[in-house]
Design an enzyme around this catalytic site. Sequence first.
Site, PDB file in Angstrom:
ATOM      1  N   ALA A  24       0.937  -1.272   0.048  1.00 29.29           N
ATOM      2  CA  ALA A  24       0.121  -0.067   0.106  1.00 29.29           C
ATOM      3  C   ALA A  24       1.116   1.191  -0.118  1.00 29.29           C
ATOM      4  O   ALA A  24       2.103   1.212   0.586  1.00 29.29           O
ATOM      5  CB  ALA A  24      -0.945  -0.079   1.081  1.00 29.29           C
ATOM      6  N   GLY A  79       1.650  -5.582   1.142  1.00 27.80           N
ATOM      7  CA  GLY A  79       0.409  -5.780   0.229  1.00 27.80           C
ATOM      8  C   GLY A  79       0.866  -6.481  -1.015  1.00 27.80           C
ATOM      9  O   GLY A  79      -0.145  -7.043  -1.688  1.00 27.80           O
ATOM     10  N   GLU A 132       0.525  -9.835  -0.265  1.00 30.56           N
ATOM     11  CA  GLU A 132      -0.901 -10.317  -0.148  1.00 30.56           C
ATOM     12  C   GLU A 132      -1.718 -10.193  -1.627  1.00 30.56           C
ATOM     13  O   GLU A 132      -2.452 -11.218  -1.699  1.00 30.56           O
ATOM     14  CB  GLU A 132      -1.639  -9.285   0.621  1.00 30.56           C
ATOM     15  CG  GLU A 132      -0.962  -9.243   2.135  1.00 30.56           C
ATOM     16  CD  GLU A 132      -1.471  -8.278   3.079  1.00 30.56           C
ATOM     17  OE1 GLU A 132      -2.336  -8.493   4.038  1.00 30.56           O
ATOM     18  OE2 GLU A 132      -1.240  -7.028   2.534  1.00 30.56           O
ATOM     19  N   GLU A 135       4.678  -5.745   7.619  1.00 32.10           N
ATOM     20  CA  GLU A 135       3.822  -4.661   8.308  1.00 32.10           C
ATOM     21  C   GLU A 135       4.270  -4.470   9.961  1.00 32.10           C
ATOM     22  O   GLU A 135       3.865  -3.347  10.326  1.00 32.10           O
ATOM     23  CB  GLU A 135       2.471  -5.101   7.994  1.00 32.10           C
ATOM     24  CG  GLU A 135       1.858  -4.811   6.571  1.00 32.10           C
ATOM     25  CD  GLU A 135       2.283  -5.959   5.752  1.00 32.10           C
ATOM     26  OE1 GLU A 135       1.764  -6.133   4.678  1.00 32.10           O
ATOM     27  OE2 GLU A 135       3.193  -6.963   6.187  1.00 32.10           O
TER      28      GLU A 135
END
Length: 260
Positions: free
Chosen positions: A63, A108, A111, A133
Amino acid sequence: MSLVAYEVSQGIAILTLNNAPANAYSTPMFKELDAAILDARWDPAVDVILITGAGDKFFCAGADIDMLSGMDPDTKYYFCLHANETLLRLEHTPKLVISALNGHCVGGGLEVAMAADIRVAPANSKSKVGLPEVSLGVLPGTGGTQRLARMVGQTRAIELMAEGRLMSVVEASEYGLINRLLAGDDFKSTALEYARKFCRPGTSSRAIGHIKRAVRSGTDLPLESGLALERELQQRLFAGNDAVEGLAAFREKRDPQFTG
């Protein structure tokens, strides 16, 4: 400029995350990704979805931190909710999805990659893979805690996320996070060549889609219910042209020509 470039080539929908320098994702990017997934899902010419990153340094660095820093908590929540919905849509699309990790795949970005059915990377890659994270005081909130645990087991997933450690692609493949390391000087061409083997006419993309549905939807069900789903999907295949062609080609000792 599009944040997710979309191109269809020889049965493959190529979705390229395109946000220099690190292909970090934002709300606008996920809206474009969501739309691209739907376009590929509905396109009868598409057998495989391949997701990669622009350039050769990053698949996706996760992100956009500057964007997240400027959001209030409610907006952050809806950002995560939409990201979850988008990746679930990817998982539920009955077409094979391949993540081609052309560069670093962290946070992310991993992910996103884990929502694919198969992950490939260059055999000689120096890129890093992981979910760091925890160093930001948060957890992997775009499916990381759930998908990683399902892939590598609970205790190993907790260890990897608690450490926030970044792995080489070789180590990631040993954990099962990367399915295949591809040799060759031009990774994207090699990844496309790999993806084409799952396309018509040489392979039944319809059967692959049903295999994916059986695994994705069935493995969270009790065994008896999963077997019932498998039987129903098999019956749909038996009623289609590909099963007729596949059985005939086997009997006639020739290569099948599947139409999907």
